[in-house]
Design an enzyme around this catalytic site. Sequence first.
Site, PDB file in Angstrom:
ATOM      1  N   VAL A 236      -0.649   5.191   6.477  1.00  0.00           N
ATOM      2  CA  VAL A 236      -1.234   6.481   6.106  1.00  0.00           C
ATOM      3  C   VAL A 236      -2.105   6.288   4.877  1.00  0.00           C
ATOM      4  CG1 VAL A 236      -0.765   8.858   5.396  1.00  0.00           C
ATOM      5  CG2 VAL A 236       0.773   7.706   7.024  1.00  0.00           C
ATOM      6  N   LYS A 237      -3.370   6.664   5.018  1.00  0.00           N
ATOM      7  CA  LYS A 237      -4.286   6.633   3.873  1.00  0.00           C
ATOM      8  C   LYS A 237      -4.380   8.033   3.299  1.00  0.00           C
ATOM      9  CE  LYS A 237      -9.012   6.032   2.302  1.00  0.00           C
ATOM     10  NZ  LYS A 237     -10.430   6.151   2.670  1.00  0.00           N
ATOM     11  N   GLN A 238      -4.133   8.154   1.995  1.00  0.00           N
ATOM     12  CA  GLN A 238      -4.143   9.462   1.353  1.00  0.00           C
ATOM     13  C   GLN A 238      -4.768   9.352  -0.030  1.00  0.00           C
ATOM     14  OE1 GLN A 238      -4.490  12.731   1.087  1.00  0.00           O
ATOM     15  NE2 GLN A 238      -2.714  12.936   2.480  1.00  0.00           N
TER      16      GLN A 238
END
Length: 350
Positions: A236-238
């Site tokens: 997950v890129k956040q």
Amino acid sequence: MTNIATLLGAEAESLLNHQCKGVPKEMLSLPGPDFMDRVMSLTDRKPNVLRNLGAMFNHGRLAGSGYLSILPVDQGIEHSGGASFAPNPIYFDPENIVKLAIEGECNAVASTLGVLSSIARKYVHKIPFIVKINHNEILSYPNIYDQTLFAKVEQAFDMGAVAIGATIYFGSHESRRQIEEISEAFALAHDLGMATVLWAYLRNPAFKVGDTDYHTAADLTGQANHIAATINADIVKQKQATNNGGYNAIKFGKTHAKVYSELTTDHPIDLTRYQVANCFMGRAGLINSGGEAGGKDDLKDAVRTAVINKRAGGMGLISGRKAFQKPMDDGVKLLHAIQDVYLARDVTIA
């Protein structure tokens, strides 16, 4: 090696010695050399997915550490070619994007179908490819903000990519369609043996209240991460959390008082720890974005972001504009400085 404490300056003591109490590290599935065996082997992922994830974890300067340093260059579509590459026009040529990732000893390079397909036969066996399959196209006037599919999962597979990437604008009017599209794409990617990476971004003008922008609030981005993990994003890129209390300020949705009184504080590591907690307590790896290029403080800002991510229990950094909007040697130096944080034994989990 980068002198991390010197770069952090007055924040060094706070960032390097803080300990999280709301969500202690013992509750997390932390990155490490055995992450594939300890965490990913428990999932329903097919052997080819595990092999391709392993290809990323075992490539580049961070190979074998369980951490990821990824170069993402999809801004030619997301922002425009001019806005992205005019500061350093060599990156209009896709080959230089891949060369920067290789010289920077990254685990992988993420970009558009066109960028990666144009040089695939020369480089796909030299560095893992992540094909971004959807984008927000802003040549339409007036601008709209909607992630639409630009590529098929099968095209990434045929190219030899190890993973696909996609963005969902959580909170937008189009988000439910995007969730459905990307959930189906991720299922197909896993069926074909590729890993999945989700850019889990927030997008809604109502998420700005007065002078405070809650697009990077820990509670709202945490829920975006939770949905990302729910549709089987492996990574997950956040955007790194900078504040909290989005639910209460916007007065919508559901939350709980303990999110703010016990699980988090206003310390940046605690805010990012809450993002990690929502990634199934680290079973889906959290990589934070490096942010826009800002000039003389880019190196300091990138190292600061990496320290917060690592100490919070995150899995790495994905840094684009800070690396490619400057001479290649300087971009390589910045990528190596980020990697130094994840290689530093004295930068521990908070």
